[in-house]
Design a protein around this motif. Sequence first.
Motif, short mmCIF file in Angstrom:
data_model
loop_
_atom_site.label_atom_id
_atom_site.label_comp_id
_atom_site.label_asym_id
_atom_site.label_seq_id
_atom_site.Cartn_x
_atom_site.Cartn_y
_atom_site.Cartn_z
N ASP A 21 0.80 -1.24 0.00
CA ASP A 21 0.00 0.00 0.00
C ASP A 21 0.83 1.27 0.00
O ASP A 21 0.26 2.36 0.00
CB ASP A 21 -0.95 0.06 1.22
CG ASP A 21 -1.90 -1.12 1.23
OD1 ASP A 21 -2.29 -1.55 0.14
OD2 ASP A 21 -2.23 -1.61 2.32
N ALA A 22 2.15 1.17 -0.04
CA ALA A 22 2.94 2.40 0.02
C ALA A 22 3.18 2.98 -1.37
O ALA A 22 3.24 4.19 -1.54
CB ALA A 22 4.28 2.14 0.69
N GLY A 23 3.35 2.12 -2.36
CA GLY A 23 3.58 2.62 -3.71
C GLY A 23 4.82 3.48 -3.79
O GLY A 23 5.88 3.13 -3.25
N SER A 24 4.69 4.64 -4.41
CA SER A 24 5.83 5.54 -4.55
C SER A 24 6.20 6.23 -3.25
O SER A 24 7.23 6.87 -3.16
CB SER A 24 5.52 6.61 -5.60
OG SER A 24 5.40 6.03 -6.88
N ASP A 25 5.36 6.11 -2.26
CA ASP A 25 5.59 6.82 -1.00
C ASP A 25 6.50 5.98 -0.11
O ASP A 25 6.09 5.41 0.90
CB ASP A 25 4.23 7.05 -0.33
CG ASP A 25 4.35 7.95 0.91
OD1 ASP A 25 5.46 8.47 1.15
OD2 ASP A 25 3.34 8.12 1.60
N TRP A 73 7.71 -6.50 -3.24
CA TRP A 73 8.47 -6.22 -4.47
C TRP A 73 9.97 -6.37 -4.25
O TRP A 73 10.77 -5.67 -4.86
CB TRP A 73 8.16 -4.82 -5.04
CG TRP A 73 6.71 -4.45 -5.01
CD1 TRP A 73 6.15 -3.34 -4.47
CD2 TRP A 73 5.62 -5.22 -5.55
NE1 TRP A 73 4.80 -3.36 -4.62
CE2 TRP A 73 4.44 -4.50 -5.28
CE3 TRP A 73 5.53 -6.45 -6.21
CZ2 TRP A 73 3.17 -4.97 -5.65
CZ3 TRP A 73 4.27 -6.92 -6.57
CH2 TRP A 73 3.11 -6.17 -6.30
N ILE A 131 5.72 -13.80 -5.53
CA ILE A 131 4.44 -13.28 -6.01
C ILE A 131 4.31 -13.63 -7.48
O ILE A 131 5.12 -13.19 -8.29
CB ILE A 131 4.39 -11.74 -5.86
CG1 ILE A 131 4.65 -11.32 -4.42
CG2 ILE A 131 3.06 -11.18 -6.36
CD1 ILE A 131 4.88 -9.81 -4.25
N ASP A 142 3.70 -13.37 -11.16
CA ASP A 142 3.47 -12.26 -12.07
C ASP A 142 3.13 -12.79 -13.45
O ASP A 142 2.75 -13.95 -13.58
CB ASP A 142 4.66 -11.29 -12.09
CG ASP A 142 5.91 -11.91 -12.69
OD1 ASP A 142 5.81 -12.97 -13.36
OD2 ASP A 142 6.99 -11.34 -12.51
N PHE A 169 9.63 -11.25 -8.14
CA PHE A 169 9.00 -10.48 -7.08
C PHE A 169 8.66 -11.36 -5.88
O PHE A 169 8.14 -12.47 -6.04
CB PHE A 169 7.70 -9.85 -7.57
CG PHE A 169 7.89 -8.53 -8.28
CD1 PHE A 169 8.87 -7.63 -7.90
CD2 PHE A 169 7.05 -8.19 -9.32
CE1 PHE A 169 9.03 -6.42 -8.56
CE2 PHE A 169 7.19 -6.97 -9.98
CZ PHE A 169 8.18 -6.09 -9.60
N LEU A 188 8.84 1.68 -13.34
CA LEU A 188 8.35 1.62 -11.96
C LEU A 188 9.51 1.46 -10.99
O LEU A 188 9.62 2.20 -10.01
CB LEU A 188 7.38 0.46 -11.80
CG LEU A 188 6.15 0.51 -12.71
CD1 LEU A 188 5.34 -0.77 -12.59
CD2 LEU A 188 5.29 1.72 -12.40
N THR A 200 9.18 6.07 -10.07
CA THR A 200 8.33 6.19 -11.24
C THR A 200 8.67 7.43 -12.04
O THR A 200 9.36 8.33 -11.57
CB THR A 200 6.85 6.30 -10.83
OG1 THR A 200 6.69 7.51 -10.08
CG2 THR A 200 6.42 5.13 -9.98
N GLU A 214 6.79 9.80 -12.67
CA GLU A 214 6.25 10.99 -12.00
C GLU A 214 7.23 11.49 -10.94
O GLU A 214 7.49 12.69 -10.82
CB GLU A 214 4.91 10.65 -11.33
CG GLU A 214 3.78 10.36 -12.31
CD GLU A 214 3.91 9.03 -13.03
OE1 GLU A 214 4.32 8.03 -12.37
OE2 GLU A 214 3.67 8.96 -14.24
#
Lengths: 256, 256, 374, 374
Positions: free
Chosen positions: D140-144, D167, D210, D212, D219, D353, D357, D359
């Motif tokens: 749930d953290a993603g890029s954070d 990951w 995981i 994929d 992963f 990713l 990322t 962004e």
Amino acid sequence: MSMPDVEEAAVKVLGGAADMRDAARITAEQGWHLLGVPEPEGAGGTLADLTGVVRAVSAAGLSSPLPELHAPVVLSVRGQLIAPWGPAWENVNLAGEPYDIGDAPSSGAVLTRWRILHAARLVGGCQGAAARTAAYAATRVQFGRPIARFQAVSALVAEAHAQAVLAAAGLEAALADPEDDLVAVAALATASRAGTAVARVAHQVHGAIGVTQEMGLERLTRRLWAWRDLPGEAELEPLLGLLGEERAWDLGAGDE
Amino acid sequence: MSMPDVEEAAVKVLGGAADMRDAARITAEQGWHLLGVPEPEGAGGTLADLTGVVRAVSAAGLSSPLPELHAPVVLSVRGQLIAPWGPAWENVNLAGEPYDIGDAPSSGAVLTRWRILHAARLVGGCQGAAARTAAYAATRVQFGRPIARFQAVSALVAEAHAQAVLAAAGLEAALADPEDDLVAVAALATASRAGTAVARVAHQVHGAIGVTQEMGLERLTRRLWAWRDLPGEAELEPLLGLLGEERAWDLGAGDE
Amino acid sequence: MTFRAERRGTFRAERRGTFRAERRGAFRAEVRDQIAKWRRDGVFEPRSDSWLTGYDEDFSRRLGARGWIGLTWRGRGFADRFVLTEELLRAGAPVAAHWIADRQIGPAIARLGSAALKQALLPGIEAGDVRFCLGMSEPDAGSDLASVRTRAVRTDGGWLLDGQKVWSSHAHRATHAYVLARTSTGEHKHRGLTEFVLDMSAPGVTARQIPDMRGPGHFCEVFFDGAFVPDSAVLGSVGDGWGQVTGQLAFERGGPERVLSTYPLLALTLAAAGPADAGRVGELVARLTALRRLGKQVAARMDAGEAPIGAAATLKMLGNRFEVDVIEVARSVPGVPRAAIDDAVLAAPGFSLRGGTTEVLGVVIAREAMGAVG
Amino acid sequence: MTFRAERRGTFRAERRGTFRAERRGAFRAEVRDQIAKWRRDGVFEPRSDSWLTGYDEDFSRRLGARGWIGLTWRGRGFADRFVLTEELLRAGAPVAAHWIADRQIGPAIARLGSAALKQALLPGIEAGDVRFCLGMSEPDAGSDLASVRTRAVRTDGGWLLDGQKVWSSHAHRATHAYVLARTSTGEHKHRGLTEFVLDMSAPGVTARQIPDMRGPGHFCEVFFDGAFVPDSAVLGSVGDGWGQVTGQLAFERGGPERVLSTYPLLALTLAAAGPADAGRVGELVARLTALRRLGKQVAARMDAGEAPIGAAATLKMLGNRFEVDVIEVARSVPGVPRAAIDDAVLAAPGFSLRGGTTEVLGVVIAREAMGAVG
């Protein structure tokens, strides 16, 4: 006189040139185009020194025939032979710079030097336009804050900067191996594409005011649009597509 | 039975198919591929009705040989003849779908119908992936808010949606003039490019979790990657570049 | 479940009703013939971006005389206007003088204007004599259209305008201006705005050209110094301007001029293309086919009374990208005239700015995408 | 002002000093020869994305035996590592098993680790026996990245880890993990983080693959249930983890693997290209030349002691785009093997990713751009 001083002097003096003929006269008098030519005929220094002057002049939004005075060439552009700064100057490009349509071929080594210097011209224009774009985004306020704070604008600022950095790296690769005509082709193609990208992004960030003469951005972007097609990447890139893996991989490795 | 009911039934039943052979059996039994074939041999309806079924099945992330059962073709792909769902099924594509390499040519009219239906397959996949992307961006929270609130993510969501809309419009143009083989070529090329763009953007928005089997996005994107090269735009677009202005302008104007 | 037995013969006729092949095809043919004749007669020279930079009052009057201005409020609808404008843009015809009135302000007057305003202006618009400019943007506002500082103050029988607009194309030669002004303050910036129709010859109105890359061009600044607008020239309701403006966005963004600004250059490119260029040019042809269909869908939905804001934004975002890509391909095809390329290059920075930036459109489109799934 | 007279002979020598043509060129030749020999001997098969998916412990040990792991902390520097990794990636060699240790964790241990940690791990890393995975991202953290919830609680002689990472490539077969954990709470999320080196065989550590797009792949999720880390395995200072991590970003982002993931596919494309493909392929060749030079600049700046975060982000953003564009061109060139294309296609979603990322990079690059002008 150190290189930064030479660059500064060239920008200052050429900024006062009345037109291209005047700029050519000044450049020849000062001998700036002889940088990179061995003494006593030339002024010594390296080709890299000369590209530094070309870049600085272009980044300031100015025209100069530095590359042509250094390496006088006639180009084949889209099937026509074009002398970028020929003596008659019968035509005018998008940036108000004169050119001729001629028919004398240029030698390979001269053409390679010109390509490197013309790439430097584009790199300078990209750097100037990218820097203006970043500065504008940092100061221009909309919806109550600097537009650089909007992620979409910030992405555009990043794109302009990145393209200018990439084009400069391509130029450095060409300077590392100025005998290899194909690295010069690669550098010019990359600079040409960067010119397109930077001009597009710069105008997108500036909005309508970017097209006004008052803002001055168009002094850079019009030049990028004119220079990128002299010749454009569509003529250059096919020269690099059939080299095979080994030759392609070794491009620009001349200083290792 | 209304068209939405047919679409729903096809998605439901094909979702339970064990493999492509099973899907082919079910499709043939139900006669879905005969939509758009005049009665009494066919099931009546229009080609548009059939594309609706194909789209709905693909948007659900499912494989089906609907186009091939309707218009059995052998394609020339990058110099090889390929039967997308041939009887032997000796190869498997990126999406786990079987195919053969064969040598029987197909007639022009059959090929055009197949191209339209294959474009519908890509359009459905684009729509499914774009919708998932929008839904994910609206609900996934990062840095304390839904990621759709970040302008850069919002731009990606917009891009996926726009590409799906464009591909659907291209398909509608082809359906407006199903006798014109070149509109079908255009529709398929546009859908192929949209597939590439939507898959890229969808994964960018989903982040790492998008590549997991658990998330299910890859059921759509793997199919887009397989379908877009059957054949790809690089084979199709050259067919449209030398038409001249008048013919090019009239493409897709068949229903005016 | 046997599908074939149940549904026999039910939907063959369904999706056919909307095709009006004969009439619409005939109108396109009529338009084409007329335009071809004008070209033969040397009435105009094709150029890119002609809907903004091809300013020719005589040409607008020719169209007016033909009955081709104001189709949308004269019972013909958006689909016919779509056909007409497609063919005009295809030809690069000089349509800038009447464009804003025909696309945007005429329809707004027809829908929201007082009887007096309609009577006073619609015939002149239809004849090509009344030419509108837009007074929306203000200095320093950028994409933030709602940050309007031009004020309208109540006076006897009307309003007095004070303030400044910018990026008003052809304001120096327009007969009238559409002006968005603030009629009350202290509220949220989206409230208290009102739409006015201003006579450009009224005292207190000054327009000045802003030199752009081509020298003095279409962009103008407009200054209002106590300029009078009668009550009859208020569009819609006082204070409802913002809602009315956003409702018109589909009109403003959804037309073929968002796709075809560089079509004259594409036409030259199609003529010059050789086998080595077929792929790149063919990609443009394929994409254009889909984009034009999307434009047709938008027009049909407007005829159906919808305001397809999301579809119009999608069309504009993708269309502007196409317009620029045409230039990039044209640069790569030997034999395309340099002057035509340069003309389009200088116009291109404006494509994605006018009518909403790419960033603004992205937000609108994403909102529609999420609405569609949510 | 006569420039020629004044400056005669002053700068000819200036920019020459940094070229070390003989030694560096010789090292590249040595690496090439060895790789070519391994290829001839069938030691590996080339594939795209080999630095992430080409996991081969034996191959890593071969490199270790050659002295080619840990160049940066063994006195050779980033420029030599740049040459080595370029040639390995060019060949599509299976370097994933030691990649993280060589690129990132080895240098961090050498710079920040305790003497005991260095002694315990560096020789193993250099031999290819100690293999690291990264424990940075959390569910749930993603890029954070800073929203770390894995906790480290003080215990006798060390810390106890509780939490979960995700990951973490190849965690199920790594010998060690780098773990970013929270050692104090209640502060700003960027404070109170600490970097640990964890033995994956410690009790309380579980790694799970995981599945994929290719089935069970690299992963993994990693779970910590009271896993013990001795004090000697703290990297740097307790609580300074965030600053240390961001300082390493240039190492993580600025390497040639951000450009060359699909180079093996490009090599096949260069071999297959015909005249009709020359333009598209040539564009890639030109761009690659500039990108590789940019990578060389980044390496040189790291050798000079800089942390060129902006340049590394630029390289990664443009490099990832290049890696994807290689696939698009390869698709268009007849004769490129389908399997090689598909292999790259399935890897591509990860390119932009991992390591930040697009962004996130955009923000970093824009900041540098504005700093450069401000």
